[in-house]
Design an enzyme around this catalytic site. Structure first.
Site, short mmCIF file in Angstrom:
data_model
loop_
_atom_site.label_atom_id
_atom_site.label_comp_id
_atom_site.label_asym_id
_atom_site.label_seq_id
_atom_site.Cartn_x
_atom_site.Cartn_y
_atom_site.Cartn_z
N ASN B 194 0.67 -1.19 0.02
CA ASN B 194 -0.07 0.13 -0.10
C ASN B 194 0.84 1.01 0.05
O ASN B 194 1.60 1.51 0.97
CB ASN B 194 -0.93 0.28 1.20
CG ASN B 194 -1.88 -1.05 1.34
OD1 ASN B 194 -2.64 -1.41 0.11
ND2 ASN B 194 -2.25 -1.89 2.25
N GLU B 277 -8.05 -3.12 -2.72
CA GLU B 277 -8.35 -2.41 -1.65
C GLU B 277 -8.20 -1.04 -1.52
O GLU B 277 -7.57 -0.47 -0.80
CB GLU B 277 -7.83 -3.10 -0.29
CG GLU B 277 -7.96 -4.57 -0.46
CD GLU B 277 -7.15 -5.41 0.79
OE1 GLU B 277 -5.99 -4.86 1.19
OE2 GLU B 277 -7.55 -6.23 1.49
N ARG B 310 0.73 -8.29 -8.19
CA ARG B 310 -0.21 -9.17 -7.24
C ARG B 310 -1.61 -9.52 -7.71
O ARG B 310 -2.30 -8.48 -8.18
CB ARG B 310 -0.42 -8.38 -5.75
CG ARG B 310 0.93 -8.31 -5.11
CD ARG B 310 0.87 -7.48 -3.86
NE ARG B 310 0.63 -8.33 -2.79
CZ ARG B 310 -0.24 -8.16 -1.65
NH1 ARG B 310 -1.06 -7.30 -1.71
NH2 ARG B 310 -0.52 -9.19 -0.90
N ASP B 356 -7.44 -14.79 2.48
CA ASP B 356 -6.41 -13.87 3.01
C ASP B 356 -5.67 -14.39 4.18
O ASP B 356 -5.77 -13.97 5.25
CB ASP B 356 -6.83 -12.39 3.28
CG ASP B 356 -5.72 -11.24 3.46
OD1 ASP B 356 -4.70 -11.56 3.07
OD2 ASP B 356 -6.36 -10.32 4.10
N GLU B 384 -0.14 -12.26 10.97
CA GLU B 384 -1.37 -11.28 10.88
C GLU B 384 -2.80 -12.23 11.50
O GLU B 384 -3.33 -11.50 12.42
CB GLU B 384 -1.82 -10.83 9.57
CG GLU B 384 -3.41 -9.87 9.68
CD GLU B 384 -3.35 -9.46 8.17
OE1 GLU B 384 -2.57 -9.74 7.21
OE2 GLU B 384 -4.44 -8.73 8.21
#
Lengths: 659, 659
Positions: B194, B277, B310, B356, B384
């Site tokens: 990001n 996203e 990606r 994910d 995560e």
């Protein structure tokens, strides 16, 4: 020297004081008698109104009469804020014992409009029912990484602070003070009750910034207060303790307070959130909250200041598995044993409900249970749990229910001694409140603080008359249609029957039925496949219902007598339980959620029909917000209905769509 | 000039390269043959080891032999990274065709330890199965207001960046590169996929900071890559478009890339998260992802660079009410039609599962379905969804299952062409990885990238041998007891039977069964009072199961053949459905949650018993983390069990406590 009316920045809405609201008073011959700063404020208002509408204003009677309007300060027993109005022989006369009373009297005449100048009018005396009518701003000086510039703020940035500093835009602050004076508010706390590092320093080396704000608000009869950190002697003073019984701590506060009053001679006092949601407090030293409050009261007392001590103390790290702990009990359990121990200039500030500003809660049993303590009731004008100023939700009817609730007779006195406080919904948004119609909440709050038994619908009439002075009856009818029932509409499409919460954790916008169900915050609904609700009865539950005096302890104790709208707050019942309405709980949930969305759709249609009567910027903003409200209301409906259908397995009696 | 071994800052753990790990090689007579920068790295390693353990190292054979160890670069067909090892006549000889191969050969000998110098050893050839063995750092340059310095980082700050700037601590970066080389990693992307405003500029005016990092990693055979924003031509170049087919855009990228290679001659290439996203991408211009990737591939091609594109593209604003949209299908649906269209130096980077990085997912059907595309599989070393480096969760067995999965034979080639990529779990924490035992995940990842069919348990043996070189067998046994089953333990006490999610929204730590159930993220479990799971069959569900080739399409299609651990990922079944294990779904949920907590308790006891074998700082840190893991595991157990008990009404067959 008359004080000029503040000039609004380009594009900022005049809210309930547009120039046309002064048409009736601005075309008259007016005499003003008296002296003092607030008389100059009154003179400035009249001078501006006359400039616009062709009237004339003089300051002494050597000028030839007769006058249409006389505004006079003269010795009397009306108090600092009261006034009388009378109309005889073609002259309307407002008399007050002080400048603030005269200003309130002027705004009263403005509200009356043309009616103030027709026929005869026998003398009426107006006095505020509550001496303190306060707004707490949860504004941060430095932008908080999570909460932003204004905690729970939905109206842009802060009117006072920006990026770590005072904004310095004192015209806007003065304009804000003027709006507040016009609805009767006389006190403001200028920073968040969660006092972070930057904000703590407002008390000491940054008091000058507070003094500038106070100077801008003073001509409107508003005293400035400050939220302070209980740990200030440590974080600012370098002491090793903040123990309220320690002499060095007490001296530090006394000296800090003396300096505050040097900078702000009419400073109102401190607001303190202690031992609450992580804020420091007296518990760390084994002292009581009376010890803590009284220390600050002692520091303020020589200067006539007040400490507002919040009663929002509960265990926010509760274990959801422990059903014996009930957050609703906390304020009562903590504070009732301290009744009588608080200093005369300490005010205990109690949220109106036992939880946290939900759309429906019972009135806190603490109100009425501390007859020897000055209590202030705290409302939330900012719509944290009621649509965050993206939904229309006029809270007048809810507040009126709270203010009319009588736990026992003695409570009336307790409430009046401490005043009314509310969390502000205003910011630097061009409409002040994000949603233009949320202006009605701020106005209504002020007027209810002045007169708690006022009819909220009549207050709304006042707001409409001031805000849209030239509009036809169709606009007033439309606004009533949109606003009058909006709180109950919001209640319908959100959490049912007083159970509360079911919101997204953190930001609290939008539905999440289980969002707080397994959290440490003490806010549960205990829904399973058979039923829902929290048993707070004395007989089989947490005992919270027993904190009320009669008759309420008995009314709330049984599901048979508990009002429907609070049923799930007090009782765990099956989905098949029949309400007073004759519906089952589950069918009530389905029906209210379908109905609530339909009511939003209807309100949106009403608003669309007002397009020719409202200025385009306002109409467009509200139209856009209705789209979001409708989207959100449908989301609430579908999530809540799906959740309970999946859990109960009971189909909707009318076969409507449940996802 | 031998390159000195980097000096670790005081208090930083040497992880799997403590000095004692070099005991066996450091006491020998060693000859190094060859030239080039990485040979100097090898020489520096040997010089330091000999300094410590009394050996001797020379660079040419004019010195008298014989040698215990010969490390030689000589022309051959082993490729840049391969090496051979042989032991004959008392001399162990490592031969490589290039410096990187020699460095890997040295670390191979270090891993062998004393065994490398005993007896005879016939020649073995080692080559990495995958050419690219990459770590993606989701590190921000400027601290992000929500995600912080490292997105999904659980190991302190970034090794590369701090508060908007490069840290400049190149010793630490070199030490990191050295650790990675020792487990076989040869590529790093140094910033978050990001790409925010500050990070975007690394591509242009801040490329110098990237060059310094690249310089520190280069001696360890690691090429540096950069995440870039697809919108860079607009936000950095001032163009009005980022359309990948627009000539001005292509020139801009070509010129920007030329400048990157001026600063970093061995630059690895770009990593891009596009149309994902909220990130910008080619969809805005009506172009395909092949168009987007190929534009960047064209800019990189003259310099030998690669674009990692990606495949994590899905609708993150889905309506939970729409059951026909299935996020699991998204990557396949988006990318399979583009097979054959990607440039040779474009690598499509595919998360190992369709969702994910959950604790249990099927292997993505995209892997194996694009035979004419270079695919890289993306793993998540940062935990995560697997305990965030507060829980022990050794992921070796999960990754091994993924890497051994064979959708069809041709997939093996596809995987090898593109390599393996993983999100790093390292930061500036003294133990590098927050939880000291999470070092094992980073090490295991690197070794599996080198040899995907390695036995993870043997890799763990290597890690133990290197990290605790002087420890007795009891420590190795204890570490195996704690780590071997930790992934399955974590799976037991969290979301059951492959259903996934059920985590707190946003930060993803801790349970919230309905946390994502009514969200726009496409991650649902559809639990109601009768059953749970997502029907992804081709016959009656979303059709996702049909994205697999045979035999998997058939295996997953029916609840009778679907493996238990993925049952709820593929099917919605009743709580009473009987698993292969003979248990009902509901009883399986209860049993695994009770068992999982008991397993954590047992592991904690094992760890406590190792107190005399582990240095105090490490032992204390892990002990403290076990307390948190146990608290969290109990919270998971109780929330999940209560949720399903409330919903199903089925009591636990063993009468254990469900709240």
């Amino acid at each position: 020297m008359p004080l000029p009316v503040p000039v609004l920045p380009e594009g900022v809405d005049p809210a309930w004081l547009p120039p046309a609201a002064f048409r009736a008073v601005g075309g008259r011959r007016t005499l003003i008698r008296g002296s003092g700063p607030l008389v100059e404020t009154v003179h400035g208002e009249m001078a501006e109104a006359c400039r616009r509408f062709g009237g004339r204003v003089v300051r002494d009677a050597s000028d030839d009469g007769p006058y249409d309007l006389v505004l006079a300060v003269s010795a009397g027993d009306l108090g600092e804020e009261g006034f009388t109005v009378v109309r005889e022989g073609g002259t309307t006369t407002v008399t007050a014992s002080g400048g603030r009373g005269l200003l309130y009297g002027l705004f009263h005449v403005v509200r009356l409009g043309a009616a103030a100048f027709t026929g005869e009018r026998s003398q009426e005396t107006h006095r505020p029912a509550l001496a303190t009518r306060m707004l707490d701003h949860w504004d941060n000086v430095a932008v908080h990484p999570v909460m932003g510039q204004v905690e729970r703020g939905y109206a842009g940035g802060s009117l006072f602070w920006e990026d770590g500093r005072a904004r310095g835009d004192l015209q806007r602050v003065r304009a804000y003070g003027r709006l507040l004076a016009a609805c009767g508010i006389n006190a403001i706390s200028v920073n968040n009750v969660n006092v972070h590092a930057t904000e703590a320093r407002l008390l000491t080396d940054r008091i000058g910034e507070v003094a500038e704000i106070a100077g801008a608000l003073r001509p409107y009869g508003i005293r400035t207060h400050l939220s302070v950190s209980f740990a200030a002697p440590i974080v600012l003073g370098g002491l090793s303790t903040a123990d309220p019984l320690e002499a060095a701590v007490r001296s530090w506060w006394a000296e800090a307070t003396r300096r505050v009053y040097e900078a702000v001679p009419d400073f109102g006092g401190y607001v303190v959130k202690a031992d609450s949601e992580g804020q420091p407090g007296p518990f760390a030293y084994g002292r009581s909250h009376a010890d803590g409050a009284n220390m600050l009261a002692a520091a303020l007392e020589p200067f006539g200041g007040t400490v507002h001590w919040r009663a929002f103390v509960y265990d926010h790290r509760q274990d959801w598995r422990d059903r014996s702990t009930d957050r609703a009990r906390a304020a009562y359990d903590h504070f009732v044993p301290l009744d009588g121990e608080f200093a005369p200039n300490a005010v205990l500030q109690v949220k109106h409900g036992p939880m946290d500003f939900q759309v429906r809660e019972p009135v806190s049993p603490l109100i009425g249970a501390m007859p020897r303590t000055r209590l202030a009731v705290e409302l939330q004008v900012t719509q944290e749990y009621t649509g965050q100023q993206r939904h229309v939700c006029w809270l007048g009817p809810m507040w009126s229910e709270v203010l009319r609730f009588r736990p026992e007779e003695r409570s009336v006195g307790a409430l009046a001694r401490g005043g009314l406080v509310a969390v502000s919904n205003a910011g630097d948004d061009p409409f002040w409140t994000g949603h233009p119609l949320a202006q009605a909440n701020l106005y209504t709050y002020g007027r209810l603080a002045w007169q708690p038994d006022a009819e909220p619908r009549e207050v709304l009439d006042e707001w409409i008359g001031l805000s849209f002075p030239d509009a036809p009856a169709r606009l007033a009818d439309g606004l009533h249609a949109v606003l009058d029932g909006s709180w109950r509409t919001y209640e319908k499409y959100t959490a049912p029957l007083g159970v509360g919460f079911m919101v997204q954790p953190g930001h609290h916008y939008g539905p999440s039925v289980d969002g707080y169900e397994y959290s440490p915050w003490g806010t549960y609904h205990f829904a399973d496949r058979d039923g829902i609700g929290v048993d707070r009865s004395a007989a089989t539950g947490t005992g919270y219902a027993g904190q009320y005096a009669k008759p309420w302890a008995e009314v709330y104790e049984s599901p048979d007598t508990c009002p429907d709208e609070l049923l799930l707050f007090f009782h765990h019942v099956s989905y098949g339980h029949t309400l007073t309405s004759g519906k089952t709980v589950i069918q009530h949930i389905y029906d209210t959620h379908f109905d609530g969305v339909e009511e939003v759709e209807a309100a949106r249609e009403v608003w669309a029909g007002l397009v020719d009567l409202v200025d385009p910027a306002r109409h467009t903003r509200v139209t856009e917000l209705f789209e979001e409200q409708l989207r959100s209301a449908r989301e609430w409906r579908d999530q809540v209905n799906s959740y309970f259908f999946r859990k109960s397995g009971v189909p909707d009696a009318h076969g409507r769509r449940i996802y």
